[in-house]
Design a protein around this motif. Sequence first.
Motif, short mmCIF file in Angstrom:
data_model
loop_
_atom_site.label_atom_id
_atom_site.label_comp_id
_atom_site.label_asym_id
_atom_site.label_seq_id
_atom_site.Cartn_x
_atom_site.Cartn_y
_atom_site.Cartn_z
N TYR A 39 41.35 43.05 42.99
CA TYR A 39 41.05 44.32 42.38
C TYR A 39 39.76 44.29 41.55
O TYR A 39 39.02 45.28 41.50
CB TYR A 39 42.22 44.76 41.50
CG TYR A 39 43.53 44.81 42.26
CD1 TYR A 39 43.65 45.57 43.42
CD2 TYR A 39 44.63 44.07 41.83
CE1 TYR A 39 44.84 45.61 44.12
CE2 TYR A 39 45.83 44.11 42.53
CZ TYR A 39 45.93 44.87 43.67
OH TYR A 39 47.10 44.91 44.38
N GLN A 40 39.48 43.16 40.91
CA GLN A 40 38.26 43.08 40.10
C GLN A 40 37.02 43.20 40.97
O GLN A 40 36.05 43.86 40.60
CB GLN A 40 38.25 41.78 39.30
CG GLN A 40 39.28 41.74 38.18
CD GLN A 40 39.20 40.49 37.33
OE1 GLN A 40 38.61 39.49 37.76
NE2 GLN A 40 39.78 40.53 36.14
N SER A 41 37.04 42.56 42.14
CA SER A 41 35.90 42.68 43.05
C SER A 41 35.76 44.11 43.55
O SER A 41 34.64 44.61 43.72
CB SER A 41 36.06 41.72 44.24
OG SER A 41 36.01 40.38 43.79
N ALA A 42 36.90 44.75 43.81
CA ALA A 42 36.86 46.14 44.27
C ALA A 42 36.19 47.03 43.22
O ALA A 42 35.31 47.84 43.53
CB ALA A 42 38.27 46.64 44.57
N VAL A 43 36.59 46.85 41.97
CA VAL A 43 36.02 47.65 40.89
C VAL A 43 34.53 47.36 40.74
O VAL A 43 33.72 48.28 40.52
CB VAL A 43 36.76 47.37 39.56
CG1 VAL A 43 36.02 47.98 38.39
CG2 VAL A 43 38.19 47.92 39.64
N ALA A 44 34.13 46.08 40.91
CA ALA A 44 32.73 45.72 40.80
C ALA A 44 31.89 46.38 41.90
O ALA A 44 30.72 46.73 41.68
CB ALA A 44 32.57 44.20 40.87
N GLU A 45 32.47 46.57 43.07
CA GLU A 45 31.77 47.25 44.16
C GLU A 45 31.62 48.74 43.86
O GLU A 45 30.59 49.35 44.12
CB GLU A 45 32.52 47.07 45.48
CG GLU A 45 32.53 45.65 46.03
CD GLU A 45 31.21 45.28 46.71
OE1 GLU A 45 30.32 46.16 46.82
OE2 GLU A 45 31.07 44.13 47.11
N TRP A 46 32.68 49.34 43.31
CA TRP A 46 32.69 50.79 43.14
C TRP A 46 31.92 51.28 41.92
O TRP A 46 31.34 52.37 41.96
CB TRP A 46 34.14 51.28 43.03
CG TRP A 46 34.94 51.10 44.28
CD1 TRP A 46 34.47 51.09 45.56
CD2 TRP A 46 36.35 50.88 44.37
NE1 TRP A 46 35.50 50.89 46.44
CE2 TRP A 46 36.67 50.75 45.74
CE3 TRP A 46 37.39 50.78 43.43
CZ2 TRP A 46 37.97 50.53 46.18
CZ3 TRP A 46 38.68 50.57 43.87
CH2 TRP A 46 38.97 50.44 45.23
N ARG A 47 31.92 50.49 40.84
CA ARG A 47 31.38 51.01 39.58
C ARG A 47 29.92 51.46 39.70
O ARG A 47 29.59 52.59 39.29
CB ARG A 47 31.55 49.98 38.46
CG ARG A 47 31.18 50.57 37.08
CD ARG A 47 31.40 49.55 35.98
NE ARG A 47 32.78 49.15 35.87
CZ ARG A 47 33.72 49.86 35.24
NH1 ARG A 47 33.41 51.02 34.69
NH2 ARG A 47 34.96 49.41 35.17
#
Length: 371
Positions: A39-47
Amino acid sequence: MRSFRTASFMLSAAAAAALAAPALADVKAGVDAWQKGDYQSAVAEWRPLALAGDPDAQFNLGQAYKLGRGVPADLAQAESWYRRAAKQGHLQAEDNLGLVLFTAGRRQEAMPYIEASAARGEPRAQYVLGTAHFNGDLAAENWPLAYALTKRASDAGLQIASARLAQLDGLIPLEQRQRGLAMLPEMEKSEQRARLAATAAATPAAPKPASSAIKPVPVAPSAPLSPAAQAAADAASEATAAAKVASADAAKPATPGTSYPAPPASGPLPAKSAPVQTPVPTAAAPAKVATNAPASPWRAQLGAFGVEANARNLWKRLAAKYPSVASREPLLVKSAKLTRLQAGGFAGKAQAVDFCATMQKGGQPCLVVDK
């Protein structure tokens, strides 16, 4: 009418919608990471994309804050990102914004979003609005409309709506329930029109082609038209312009994050049962995400019944009519007092969608679900 009332239902919002996964590579990379549990990588991609204004990334970031995955759970942040995406025409963000506001107790502020989402056929919003119309709280008391909205949400597979429908069978007089059922055909058509209008409104206008130089051509002066002839010419011009606009809107492709799947057509009414006091969840359940596991989770739901025999009889009729049904094994999924009839064994979501498309062409309601 109030002599029939034996209970007043508390309103609540339901679970979050699935993540948006458009063609943008970085947004999709975030979705892929999310599905793997990173999830942290997903958030890093989206932010960074969300900050740059991408509505799908904004919606997905709102999901992360709502569910507390990759970031601390923060409904204020979730609301902020949903609101940004909704302003750009992201329909799922608008749906979730209304539900988040409602859950937070800001019910008056939430109702315009709830009403717009329900008009497009969003089942959770229809459930909330139906309860409001039953109670006469936040919406005018209208029991036939309350029954119709709850029926639509139940037909879409919303479990809590199916439980509520069984309660309403014991609380609303038969004549008013029949009036509610009579609303369903026009309600389905209205939902489709509302979805098309919302999607068209969110689609950016196509760029105008560069105009080429045109040589002026001398034209002999014309005599002025009579008032009646001028009025007729103006009316014809307006009609032609309106037709061109309608044709252009119909041809516009939907942009990522603004497509809206149609809910299923209304199915048979579940058998009448005694009122059941079903607790209404106040916390959102985690969003389901598809995986690449060998065993496909996708199923096609053909109805929900209060009597199991009715589910089995429907399968027999469909199997006799459709080879695609006869080749599959029926799945009877028990949920409270309901039996959900599903077909399984699909290789993936696309195959389940094709199956439902065949069913719907024949007039049979069908909903693709992820077990």
